[in-house]
Write a protein that holds these residues in place. Sequence first.
Motif, PDB file in Angstrom:
ATOM      1  N   GLU A   1       0.823  -1.208   0.000  1.00  0.00           N
ATOM      2  CA  GLU A   1       0.000   0.000   0.000  1.00  0.00           C
ATOM      3  C   GLU A   1       0.862   1.265   0.000  1.00  0.00           C
ATOM      4  OE1 GLU A   1      -3.320   0.507  -0.264  1.00  0.00           O
ATOM      5  OE2 GLU A   1      -3.511  -1.629  -0.643  1.00  0.00           O
ATOM      6  N   ILE A   2       1.938   1.249   0.777  1.00  0.00           N
ATOM      7  CA  ILE A   2       2.855   2.396   0.820  1.00  0.00           C
ATOM      8  C   ILE A   2       3.463   2.603  -0.569  1.00  0.00           C
ATOM      9  CG2 ILE A   2       5.105   3.166   1.701  1.00  0.00           C
ATOM     10  CD1 ILE A   2       2.882   3.655   3.710  1.00  0.00           C
TER      11      ILE A   2
ATOM     12  N   GLU B   1       2.206   1.815  -3.420  1.00  0.00           N
ATOM     13  CA  GLU B   1       1.172   2.340  -4.317  1.00  0.00           C
ATOM     14  C   GLU B   1       0.910   3.828  -4.048  1.00  0.00           C
ATOM     15  OE1 GLU B   1      -1.649   1.925  -7.466  1.00  0.00           O
ATOM     16  OE2 GLU B   1       0.118   0.795  -6.838  1.00  0.00           O
ATOM     17  N   LEU B   2       0.864   4.225  -2.787  1.00  0.00           N
ATOM     18  CA  LEU B   2       0.678   5.648  -2.458  1.00  0.00           C
ATOM     19  C   LEU B   2       1.821   6.487  -3.017  1.00  0.00           C
ATOM     20  CD1 LEU B   2      -0.591   5.443   1.240  1.00  0.00           C
ATOM     21  CD2 LEU B   2      -1.903   6.193  -0.757  1.00  0.00           C
ATOM     22  N   TYR B   3       3.024   5.952  -2.940  1.00  0.00           N
ATOM     23  CA  TYR B   3       4.186   6.670  -3.470  1.00  0.00           C
ATOM     24  C   TYR B   3       4.117   6.742  -4.997  1.00  0.00           C
ATOM     25  CZ  TYR B   3       8.973   7.882  -4.637  1.00  0.00           C
ATOM     26  OH  TYR B   3      10.085   8.499  -5.159  1.00  0.00           O
ATOM     27  N   ARG B   4       3.765   5.648  -5.615  1.00  0.00           N
ATOM     28  CA  ARG B   4       3.664   5.607  -7.077  1.00  0.00           C
ATOM     29  C   ARG B   4       2.650   6.632  -7.584  1.00  0.00           C
ATOM     30  NH1 ARG B   4       0.778   3.683 -11.182  1.00  0.00           N
ATOM     31  NH2 ARG B   4      -0.850   2.777  -9.902  1.00  0.00           N
ATOM     32  N   LEU B   5       1.568   6.795  -6.840  1.00  0.00           N
ATOM     33  CA  LEU B   5       0.531   7.750  -7.221  1.00  0.00           C
ATOM     34  C   LEU B   5       0.838   9.164  -6.731  1.00  0.00           C
ATOM     35  CD1 LEU B   5      -2.559   5.494  -6.492  1.00  0.00           C
ATOM     36  CD2 LEU B   5      -1.644   6.122  -8.730  1.00  0.00           C
ATOM     37  N   GLN B   6       1.985   9.330  -6.103  1.00  0.00           N
ATOM     38  CA  GLN B   6       2.478  10.617  -5.603  1.00  0.00           C
ATOM     39  C   GLN B   6       1.597  11.232  -4.512  1.00  0.00           C
ATOM     40  OE1 GLN B   6       3.149  13.001  -9.119  1.00  0.00           O
ATOM     41  NE2 GLN B   6       4.993  11.836  -9.638  1.00  0.00           N
ATOM     42  N   PHE B   7       1.000  10.367  -3.670  1.00  0.00           N
ATOM     43  CA  PHE B   7       0.238  10.846  -2.524  1.00  0.00           C
ATOM     44  C   PHE B   7       1.149  11.114  -1.332  1.00  0.00           C
ATOM     45  CE2 PHE B   7      -3.365   8.780  -4.727  1.00  0.00           C
ATOM     46  CZ  PHE B   7      -4.258   9.838  -4.708  1.00  0.00           C
ATOM     47  N   ILE B   8       2.281  10.415  -1.283  1.00  0.00           N
ATOM     48  CA  ILE B   8       3.244  10.630  -0.200  1.00  0.00           C
ATOM     49  C   ILE B   8       4.590  11.036  -0.791  1.00  0.00           C
ATOM     50  CG2 ILE B   8       2.088   9.074   1.428  1.00  0.00           C
ATOM     51  CD1 ILE B   8       4.184   6.955   0.796  1.00  0.00           C
ATOM     52  N   THR B   9       5.380  11.706   0.026  1.00  0.00           N
ATOM     53  CA  THR B   9       6.683  12.213  -0.418  1.00  0.00           C
ATOM     54  C   THR B   9       7.721  11.088  -0.432  1.00  0.00           C
ATOM     55  OG1 THR B   9       7.445  12.741   1.807  1.00  0.00           O
ATOM     56  CG2 THR B   9       6.165  14.450   0.650  1.00  0.00           C
TER      57      THR B   9
ATOM     58  N   LYS C   1      10.443  11.099   1.127  1.00  0.00           N
ATOM     59  CA  LYS C   1      10.898  10.956   2.513  1.00  0.00           C
ATOM     60  C   LYS C   1       9.937  10.073   3.323  1.00  0.00           C
ATOM     61  CE  LYS C   1      12.296  13.713   6.488  1.00  0.00           C
ATOM     62  NZ  LYS C   1      12.491  15.055   7.024  1.00  0.00           N
ATOM     63  N   GLU C   2       8.635  10.283   3.161  1.00  0.00           N
ATOM     64  CA  GLU C   2       7.641   9.455   3.855  1.00  0.00           C
ATOM     65  C   GLU C   2       7.741   8.009   3.388  1.00  0.00           C
ATOM     66  OE1 GLU C   2       3.782  12.186   4.767  1.00  0.00           O
ATOM     67  OE2 GLU C   2       4.266  11.867   2.647  1.00  0.00           O
ATOM     68  N   TYR C   3       7.902   7.842   2.085  1.00  0.00           N
ATOM     69  CA  TYR C   3       8.016   6.499   1.515  1.00  0.00           C
ATOM     70  C   TYR C   3       9.221   5.763   2.091  1.00  0.00           C
ATOM     71  CZ  TYR C   3       9.075   2.844  -1.873  1.00  0.00           C
ATOM     72  OH  TYR C   3       9.382   1.638  -2.450  1.00  0.00           O
ATOM     73  N   ALA C   4      10.374   6.413   2.073  1.00  0.00           N
ATOM     74  CA  ALA C   4      11.604   5.780   2.562  1.00  0.00           C
ATOM     75  C   ALA C   4      11.492   5.426   4.042  1.00  0.00           C
ATOM     76  CB  ALA C   4      12.793   6.698   2.335  1.00  0.00           C
ATOM     77  N   ALA C   5      10.955   6.334   4.840  1.00  0.00           N
ATOM     78  CA  ALA C   5      10.824   6.079   6.279  1.00  0.00           C
ATOM     79  C   ALA C   5       9.873   4.916   6.533  1.00  0.00           C
ATOM     80  CB  ALA C   5      10.339   7.336   6.992  1.00  0.00           C
TER      81      ALA C   5
END
Length: 64
Positions: free
Chosen positions: A33-34, A36-44, A46-50
């Motif tokens: 899910e994380i 997918e959120l990153y792929r869709l650019q909903f999270i930064t 930095k958020e993705y990596a953390a």
Amino acid sequence: MKTLYDVMQLLKGYGTIIYTGDPQADLELMEEEIRELYRLQFITPKEYAAAVLILRQKQSGKKK
């Protein structure tokens, strides 16, 4: 973002609550899910990596 709880709250903010009864499967689904959120650019980035770091540490049995 420092804990698994923080990752869960991030997902919850996007309407995703994951609980299958299998902790390992939960971690894997959360990582998907994380991603997918990153792929869709909903999270930064930095958020993705953390979030991914926290989830992978939990999957390998390490604390934090």
